[in-house]
Enzyme design. Structure first.
Site, PDB file in Angstrom:
ATOM      1  N   VAL A  13       0.834  -1.207   0.000  1.00 23.69           N
ATOM      2  CA  VAL A  13       0.000   0.000   0.000  1.00 23.69           C
ATOM      3  C   VAL A  13       0.872   1.261   0.000  1.00 23.69           C
ATOM      4  O   VAL A  13       0.731   2.142  -0.856  1.00 23.69           O
ATOM      5  CB  VAL A  13      -0.956   0.000   1.218  1.00 23.69           C
ATOM      6  CG1 VAL A  13      -1.678   1.344   1.335  1.00 23.69           C
ATOM      7  CG2 VAL A  13      -1.958  -1.132   1.088  1.00 23.69           C
ATOM      8  N   LYS A  37      16.397  -1.704   4.290  1.00 27.73           N
ATOM      9  CA  LYS A  37      15.323  -1.621   3.284  1.00 27.73           C
ATOM     10  C   LYS A  37      15.286  -0.230   2.663  1.00 27.73           C
ATOM     11  O   LYS A  37      15.081  -0.088   1.455  1.00 27.73           O
ATOM     12  CB  LYS A  37      13.964  -1.943   3.924  1.00 27.73           C
ATOM     13  CG  LYS A  37      13.827  -3.415   4.262  1.00 27.73           C
ATOM     14  CD  LYS A  37      12.426  -3.754   4.687  1.00 27.73           C
ATOM     15  CE  LYS A  37      12.308  -5.243   4.975  1.00 27.73           C
ATOM     16  NZ  LYS A  37      11.071  -5.599   5.632  1.00 27.73           N
ATOM     17  N   ARG A 156      -5.455  -3.957  -5.123  1.00 30.66           N
ATOM     18  CA  ARG A 156      -5.159  -5.391  -5.017  1.00 30.66           C
ATOM     19  C   ARG A 156      -3.706  -5.620  -5.368  1.00 30.66           C
ATOM     20  O   ARG A 156      -3.179  -4.941  -6.258  1.00 30.66           O
ATOM     21  CB  ARG A 156      -6.013  -6.196  -6.015  1.00 30.66           C
ATOM     22  CG  ARG A 156      -7.480  -6.243  -5.703  1.00 30.66           C
ATOM     23  CD  ARG A 156      -8.265  -6.631  -6.938  1.00 30.66           C
ATOM     24  NE  ARG A 156      -8.081  -5.651  -8.001  1.00 30.66           N
ATOM     25  CZ  ARG A 156      -8.499  -5.802  -9.250  1.00 30.66           C
ATOM     26  NH1 ARG A 156      -9.098  -6.900  -9.613  1.00 30.66           N
ATOM     27  NH2 ARG A 156      -8.291  -4.858 -10.154  1.00 30.66           N
ATOM     28  N   GLU A 157      -3.083  -6.554  -4.704  1.00 31.28           N
ATOM     29  CA  GLU A 157      -1.721  -6.897  -5.086  1.00 31.28           C
ATOM     30  C   GLU A 157      -1.750  -7.475  -6.495  1.00 31.28           C
ATOM     31  O   GLU A 157      -2.689  -8.159  -6.880  1.00 31.28           O
ATOM     32  CB  GLU A 157      -1.138  -7.920  -4.113  1.00 31.28           C
ATOM     33  CG  GLU A 157      -0.821  -7.286  -2.777  1.00 31.28           C
ATOM     34  CD  GLU A 157      -0.298  -8.287  -1.762  1.00 31.28           C
ATOM     35  OE1 GLU A 157       0.265  -9.312  -2.154  1.00 31.28           O
ATOM     36  OE2 GLU A 157      -0.475  -8.013  -0.563  1.00 31.28           O
ATOM     37  N   LYS A 206     -14.029  -0.171   4.767  1.00 28.48           N
ATOM     38  CA  LYS A 206     -12.919  -1.037   4.359  1.00 28.48           C
ATOM     39  C   LYS A 206     -13.156  -2.492   4.789  1.00 28.48           C
ATOM     40  O   LYS A 206     -13.036  -3.432   3.990  1.00 28.48           O
ATOM     41  CB  LYS A 206     -11.619  -0.498   4.963  1.00 28.48           C
ATOM     42  CG  LYS A 206     -10.433  -1.378   4.762  1.00 28.48           C
ATOM     43  CD  LYS A 206     -10.024  -1.460   3.299  1.00 28.48           C
ATOM     44  CE  LYS A 206      -9.056  -2.591   3.103  1.00 28.48           C
ATOM     45  NZ  LYS A 206      -8.284  -2.509   1.917  1.00 28.48           N
ATOM     46  N   ASN A 210     -13.947  -5.746   2.123  1.00 29.08           N
ATOM     47  CA  ASN A 210     -13.161  -6.978   2.044  1.00 29.08           C
ATOM     48  C   ASN A 210     -13.973  -8.188   2.501  1.00 29.08           C
ATOM     49  O   ASN A 210     -13.864  -9.273   1.925  1.00 29.08           O
ATOM     50  CB  ASN A 210     -11.878  -6.840   2.878  1.00 29.08           C
ATOM     51  CG  ASN A 210     -10.766  -6.175   2.076  1.00 29.08           C
ATOM     52  OD1 ASN A 210     -10.959  -5.803   0.930  1.00 29.08           O
ATOM     53  ND2 ASN A 210      -9.596  -6.033   2.679  1.00 29.08           N
ATOM     54  N   LEU A 252     -16.463 -14.608  -7.852  1.00 29.39           N
ATOM     55  CA  LEU A 252     -17.289 -15.810  -7.683  1.00 29.39           C
ATOM     56  C   LEU A 252     -16.542 -17.035  -8.206  1.00 29.39           C
ATOM     57  O   LEU A 252     -17.157 -18.034  -8.546  1.00 29.39           O
ATOM     58  CB  LEU A 252     -18.617 -15.643  -8.433  1.00 29.39           C
ATOM     59  CG  LEU A 252     -19.675 -14.779  -7.738  1.00 29.39           C
ATOM     60  CD1 LEU A 252     -20.909 -14.642  -8.622  1.00 29.39           C
ATOM     61  CD2 LEU A 252     -20.083 -15.373  -6.380  1.00 29.39           C
ATOM     62  N   CYS A 262      -4.906  -9.755   3.384  1.00 26.60           N
ATOM     63  CA  CYS A 262      -6.068  -8.904   3.678  1.00 26.60           C
ATOM     64  C   CYS A 262      -7.331  -9.684   4.046  1.00 26.60           C
ATOM     65  O   CYS A 262      -7.822  -9.555   5.166  1.00 26.60           O
ATOM     66  CB  CYS A 262      -6.325  -7.989   2.492  1.00 26.60           C
ATOM     67  SG  CYS A 262      -4.851  -7.059   2.055  1.00 26.60           S
ATOM     68  N   LYS A 265      -7.300 -11.866   7.301  1.00 25.06           N
ATOM     69  CA  LYS A 265      -7.143 -11.010   8.489  1.00 25.06           C
ATOM     70  C   LYS A 265      -8.399 -10.146   8.714  1.00 25.06           C
ATOM     71  O   LYS A 265      -8.872 -10.012   9.845  1.00 25.06           O
ATOM     72  CB  LYS A 265      -5.905 -10.141   8.251  1.00 25.06           C
ATOM     73  CG  LYS A 265      -5.801  -8.869   9.036  1.00 25.06           C
ATOM     74  CD  LYS A 265      -4.508  -8.139   8.730  1.00 25.06           C
ATOM     75  CE  LYS A 265      -4.583  -7.247   7.510  1.00 25.06           C
ATOM     76  NZ  LYS A 265      -5.340  -6.028   7.625  1.00 25.06           N
TER      77      LYS A 265
HETATM   78  C1  UGA Z   1      -7.912  -7.458  -1.491  1.00 27.83           C
HETATM   79  C2  UGA Z   1      -9.028  -6.587  -2.076  1.00 27.83           C
HETATM   80  O1  UGA Z   1      -9.468  -7.144  -3.327  1.00 27.83           O
HETATM   81  C3  UGA Z   1      -8.544  -5.144  -2.307  1.00 27.83           C
HETATM   82  O2  UGA Z   1      -9.622  -4.344  -2.758  1.00 27.83           O
HETATM   83  C4  UGA Z   1      -8.026  -4.599  -0.972  1.00 27.83           C
HETATM   84  O3  UGA Z   1      -7.493  -3.281  -1.116  1.00 27.83           O
HETATM   85  C5  UGA Z   1      -6.921  -5.517  -0.448  1.00 27.83           C
HETATM   86  O4  UGA Z   1      -7.443  -6.849  -0.284  1.00 27.83           O
HETATM   87  C6  UGA Z   1      -6.454  -4.967   0.888  1.00 27.83           C
HETATM   88  O5  UGA Z   1      -7.252  -4.932   1.825  1.00 27.83           O
HETATM   89  O6  UGA Z   1      -5.334  -4.444   0.964  1.00 27.83           O
HETATM   90  P1  UGA Z   1      -5.745  -8.722  -2.498  1.00 27.83           P
HETATM   91  O7  UGA Z   1      -5.702  -9.422  -1.183  1.00 27.83           O
HETATM   92  O8  UGA Z   1      -4.512  -8.105  -3.039  1.00 27.83           O
HETATM   93  O9  UGA Z   1      -6.854  -7.532  -2.453  1.00 27.83           O
HETATM   94  O10 UGA Z   1      -6.204  -9.772  -3.599  1.00 27.83           O
HETATM   95  P2  UGA Z   1      -7.577 -10.231  -4.304  1.00 27.83           P
HETATM   96  O11 UGA Z   1      -7.430 -10.081  -5.756  1.00 27.83           O
HETATM   97  O12 UGA Z   1      -8.741  -9.577  -3.674  1.00 27.83           O
HETATM   98  O13 UGA Z   1      -7.596 -11.791  -3.959  1.00 27.83           O
HETATM   99  C7  UGA Z   1      -7.656 -12.274  -2.635  1.00 27.83           C
HETATM  100  C8  UGA Z   1      -7.758 -13.772  -2.618  1.00 27.83           C
HETATM  101  O14 UGA Z   1      -9.032 -14.196  -3.072  1.00 27.83           O
HETATM  102  C9  UGA Z   1      -6.734 -14.502  -3.489  1.00 27.83           C
HETATM  103  O15 UGA Z   1      -6.210 -15.605  -2.775  1.00 27.83           O
HETATM  104  C10 UGA Z   1      -7.537 -14.984  -4.679  1.00 27.83           C
HETATM  105  O16 UGA Z   1      -7.002 -16.147  -5.257  1.00 27.83           O
HETATM  106  C11 UGA Z   1      -8.862 -15.244  -4.016  1.00 27.83           C
HETATM  107  N1  UGA Z   1     -10.018 -15.196  -4.954  1.00 27.83           N
HETATM  108  C12 UGA Z   1     -10.343 -14.048  -5.582  1.00 27.83           C
HETATM  109  C13 UGA Z   1     -10.762 -16.340  -5.146  1.00 27.83           C
HETATM  110  O17 UGA Z   1     -10.475 -17.418  -4.573  1.00 27.83           O
HETATM  111  N2  UGA Z   1     -11.843 -16.275  -5.981  1.00 27.83           N
HETATM  112  C14 UGA Z   1     -12.199 -15.134  -6.623  1.00 27.83           C
HETATM  113  O18 UGA Z   1     -13.218 -15.156  -7.363  1.00 27.83           O
HETATM  114  C15 UGA Z   1     -11.437 -13.987  -6.425  1.00 27.83           C
END
Ligand code: UGA
Length: 433
Positions: A13, A37, A156-157, A206, A210, A252, A262, A265
């Site tokens: 972030v 770092k 998102r990462e 937030k 999530n 989905l 994220c 947690k």
């Molecule tokens: C998530 C949120 O999407 C962001 O909006 C938020 O800013 C971030 O957390 C945070 O709080 O900092 P992130 O954890 O980077 O982002 O990744 P996501 O793309 O959301 O995926 C999270 C997990 O869900 C991954 O393990 C992914 O494989 C899984 N996922 C995602 C599924 O299993 N199915 C899906 O349909 C989508």
């Protein structure tokens, strides 16, 4: 109007936010506590892997818009200070706010005479920004003028840079009109709707966002489990459900559950907040339970159908396009497989170093997917990197000693797998034998 801002923290972030705002012409100071770092960042090494980030970092180091420091000297001239430090889970599920509090005190002591907005980007429970305000009031010099704000981050990462440039919304929670105006000004070049609200609502938005997304994923995994028993096709069912605009198609995808720093947690933290508020939040406990079950069910299917086999593992990061393995399903699944006597030959395009630090010599590591495959009996896919979807499946079939694939992310098409003669296990779809 270009601004001078400081950001405490240089993780996914903090660093992405810093680079994007510096690229808009603002003067951005990033503060971290680890000298090693900070010197890596100064030399242009982003430390984390995030597509596109290294170029922006390099550009803004060269043009002088971005500076890194271990001291808080820049605070006195900053119009806006963002707190972007970690808020990890504690044993009871609540968020550990110790880093936020330490940083708030440091900021307070460093405040100058001009007005400063102190804004939390870290995900923090309702009431935290009030606590930050109290720390600032108690520790700031008499001449300091400041206001607190909550500016949660939704990037998102893996897509951090583009998410920051074009978010769906920018949330600004503050009770100070001056703080809101400064934050709106800073975000002017960025897309998305503006939601200006009170501190508590911003903090809640937030966690609610999530947790909503995590709930969608667990719902998809529940439907997948039912579909496996009922003989239905879960991805098709969920696609049809998602075609309803009220539901929406995204998040989905059934699989081996959500990981990362994220969702796991934040779902736990919101469940804890609910309990703390005396509200029944057992829905969130179930979301977490289903997520755990998704990994367990997948690992058990491997044990059932591949006992004693050597397995190639493709994909270790918690999702594609990142090196992050925090709460990655791969960790839990591989621990289970090791306990059950499997030998694992692993490959991931980015996450090998982090995985090696956890598993050491319990795994065999390979520099590419083909070498991991050679000498393996079966293949297990745990992260849907595009290079796996693009693999030459006829070649995979030739190389594997037994053409059996366990696909935790539904990367491949069952019909094609059947035609190619694979035994194929995926999530929420009929087994191919
Ligand atoms: C998530 C949120 O999407 C962001 O909006 C938020 O800013 C971030 O957390 C945070 O709080 O900092 P992130 O954890 O980077 O982002 O990744 P996501 O793309 O959301 O995926 C999270 C997990 O869900 C991954 O393990 C992914 O494989 C899984 N996922 C995602 C599924 O299993 N199915 C899906 O349909 C989508």
């Amino acid at each position: 109007m270009d601004m001078e801002i400081s950001i405490i923290g240089h993780g996914y972030v903090g660093l992405v936010t810093a680079c994007v705002f510096a690229d808009f012409g603002n003067k951005v100071h990033v503060i971290g506590r680890t000298p090693e770092k900070i010197s890596r960042l100064r030399s242009g090494d982003p430390i984390i892997y995030e597509p596109g980030l290294e170029e922006i970092l390099d550009r803004n180091l060269k043009n002088g818009n971005l500076e890194f420091s271990t001291t808080y000297d820049s605070i006195k001239n900053s119009e806006i200070v963002f707190i972007a430090v970690g808020t990890p889970s504690q044993a009871d599920g609540s968020a550990d706010l110790s880093q936020v509090k330490v940083v708030a005190k440091e900021i307070a002591l460093a405040l100058g005479e001009s007005f400063t907005v102190v804004s939390c980007k870290s995900t923090v429970p309702v009431g935290t920004n009030r606590a930050v305000e109290k720390i600032l009031t108690e520790n700031a010099p008499a001449h300091a003028k400041f206001a607190v704000a909550s500016c949660p981050e939704f990037l998102r990462e893996g897509t951090g840079v583009s998410d920051t440039l074009s978010p769906d919304r920018v949330v600004i929670g503050t009770e100070s009109k001056k703080a809101a105006d400064l934050l709106l000004e800073l975000h002017k070049p960025i897309g998305g709707q503006r939601v200006v609200c009170d501190l508590s609502s911003a903090e809640m938005i937030k966690y609610a966002s999530n947790s909503m997304l995590a709930t969608k994923i667990s719902f998809a995994n529940l439907i997948a489990e039912m579909s496996e028993v009922a003989g239905a096709n879960a991805p098709l069912v969920l696609k049809a459900v998602g075609l309803d605009n009220r539901v929406g198609a995204k998040f989905l995808d059934a699989g081996i559950g959500y990981g990362g720093a994220c969702f796991p947690k934040d779902v736990k933290a919101l469940a804890f907040i609910g309990k703390d508020l005396g509200v029944d939040s057992s829905l969130l406990d179930q979301v977490e339970k289903i997520n755990h079950n998704a990994r367990e069910r997948f690992a058990e299917r491997i044990v059932k159908h591949a006992k004693g086999k050597v397995l190639a593992i493709w994909g270790l990061s918690f999702k594609p396009n990142t090196d992050d393995i925090r709460e990655a399903p791969s960790i839990e699944i591989m621990k289970y497989l090791l306990k059950n006597g499997f030998s694992l030959r692993v490959y991931d395009p980015q996450a090998m170093g982090h995985i090696r630090r956890i598993f050491g010599d319990q795994l065999s590591y390979f520099d590419n997917k083909d070498d991991a495959l050679a000498g393996s009996d079966n293949l297990v896919v745990l992260t849907e990197w595009s290079e796996f979807a693009a693999a030459d499946l006829e070649e995979v079939k030739k190389v594997l000693k037994n053409p059996v694939i366990f696909d935790g992310r539904n990367v491949f098409d069952p019909e094609q797998m059947g035609k190619l003669g694979f035994e194929y296990y995926s999530v929420g779809r009929k087994d191919v034998k």
